[in-house]
Design an enzyme around this catalytic site. Structure first.
Site, short mmCIF file in Angstrom:
data_model
loop_
_atom_site.label_atom_id
_atom_site.label_comp_id
_atom_site.label_asym_id
_atom_site.label_seq_id
_atom_site.Cartn_x
_atom_site.Cartn_y
_atom_site.Cartn_z
CE LYS A 114 -4.43 -1.64 1.63
NZ LYS A 114 -5.64 -1.36 2.38
CE LYS A 197 -6.83 -7.63 -1.44
NZ LYS A 197 -7.36 -7.64 -0.13
CE LYS A 200 -13.80 -3.41 0.86
NZ LYS A 200 -12.66 -3.04 1.71
#
Ligand code: ATP
Ligand code: LTN
Length: 332
Positions: A114, A197, A200
């Site tokens: 991230k 993956k 969202k």
């Protein structure tokens, strides 16, 4: 009566929930709800570890709660609540921050992934200590089991390490939780990059199917999904895009992946994509009707999250009081 085992889990309102969240986690939660004393949380405090518009956060928080209920979590059986409504999460997280090490947090792959996506000047301390807040979430409720996807295994390990460290330094305080990662839960991959993956918070909306996507949107996204140039449907790591489509099909229909691949011998990718889209549309139809209903009935949602927070607060305070006493805080 023997005390029931405790389950805790949560999802971030970093967007509206995806098919990955549903097939990878939520469906599992629903099947566990009658056997355990369960707490399911919308982790809004985790969602602000990366930049987030306030109005989106408000909307997504209610959506995630509605998605939980629509997917089958029964507010009569489980405790559903919003993380920021129970301040004990922040309080315990601070204390646990003082029992967590820079070195171990630096090794977290989610942090590394991230933070790569952020401007290096915009990586917050919150993103770095995200796993400590997660540990606080879990340990507050003395959870035995934490049902999550494979990507969360490392966060569960650090939670166990922190719990054991605290128990060793003081005395038995926290239940050391186990990750509950169901073996048959496939990781659902991005439709645009089948090696990462489905998420969202992906910037490309074609990468994910939302539980709230309309049928024509679902058809379009599957049609555009990235596959390969082999041209034959096989269930193999060499064809990750096709493998992902088969996994989705398999999770919904309970058919074995190899059996599905067999049915598509001699057929093209377009047919597989269309059929996967149709089973997804059928699976989501009743869920979508319920989501629509719930989002139009905000008073009902409000009642659920207020009652949920009251129940959660009682359990959380019990642990927090014990922790404060053990570290030497004076009670008032
Ligand atoms: P974000 O991408 O915004 O970080 P996310 O979509 O990964 O979020 P989380 O709220 O972090 O969702 O995860 C909620 C739960 O859903 C976790 O247990 C996670 O393991 C599971 N999960 C998320 N994405 C997938 C996926 N693609 N396949 C299977 N399980 C998933
Ligand atoms: N990091 C988790 C979300 C989460 C969570 C938790 C999951 C926050 N706190 C406590 C289980 C238990 C994720 O799924 N990305």
């Amino acid at each position: 009566m023997e005390k029931r085992k405790v389950i805790f889990s949560g999802m971030q309102p970093s967007g509206s929930l995806t098919l990955g969240n549903y097939l990878g986690a939520l469906k599992n939660w629903v099947s566990l709800q009658s056997e355990y004393d369960s707490y399911y949380c919308v982790v809004d405090m985790h969602a602000i570890t990366v930049p987030k518009e306030p109005k989106d956060l408000r909307r997504n928080t209610l959506e995630v709660l509605a998605n939980y209920i629509a997917a089958g979590l029964d507010p009569e059986q489980v405790t559903l609540f919003i993380q920021s409504h129970v301040p004990a999460h922040a309080e315990l997280a601070w204390i646990l921050n003082c029992f967590s090490y820079y070195g171990e947090l630096s090794r977290m792959t989610q942090f590394k992934d991230k933070s790569k996506k952020q401007d290096s000047n915009a990586i917050t301390a919150g993103l770095f200590t995200y796993p400590v807040l997660m540990a606080a979430d879990i340990l507050l409720y003395q959870a035995d089991l934490v049902p999550v996807g494979e990507d969360q295994r490392q966060h569960l390990e650090i939670t166990r390490d922190i719990a054991q460290r605290f128990n060793n330094r003081f005395s038995e305080t926290f239940t050391v939780p186990e990750a509950y990662i169901s073996k048959d839960v496939a990781k659902i991959m991005s439709l645009q990059d089948p090696n990462s993956k489905m998420s969202k918070s992906d910037s490309n909306e074609n990468a994910y199917i939302l539980l709230m996507d309309k049928p024509d949107v679902i058809r379009r996204k599957f049609k555009r999904s990235v596959t390969d140039s082999v041209g034959v449907v096989n269930y193999t790591d060499e064809q990750p895009g096709i493998k992902n489509l088969i996994n989705i099909y398999s999770k919904i229909t309970n058919k074995q992946p190899e059996e599905i691949a067999g049915e598509y011998q001699g057929k093209g990718y377009a047919e597989l994509k269309e059929d996967v889209a149709e089973v997804v549309i059928e699976e989501l139809k009743p869920i979508q009707e319920k989501i629509d209903y719930l989002l139009k009935n905000k008073d009902y949602l409000e009642k659920i999250y207020i009652e949920g927070a009251q129940k959660a607060e009682i359990a959380a305070q019990k642990t927090l009081r014990k922790v404060k006493r053990k570290v030497g805080f004076i009670s008032r």
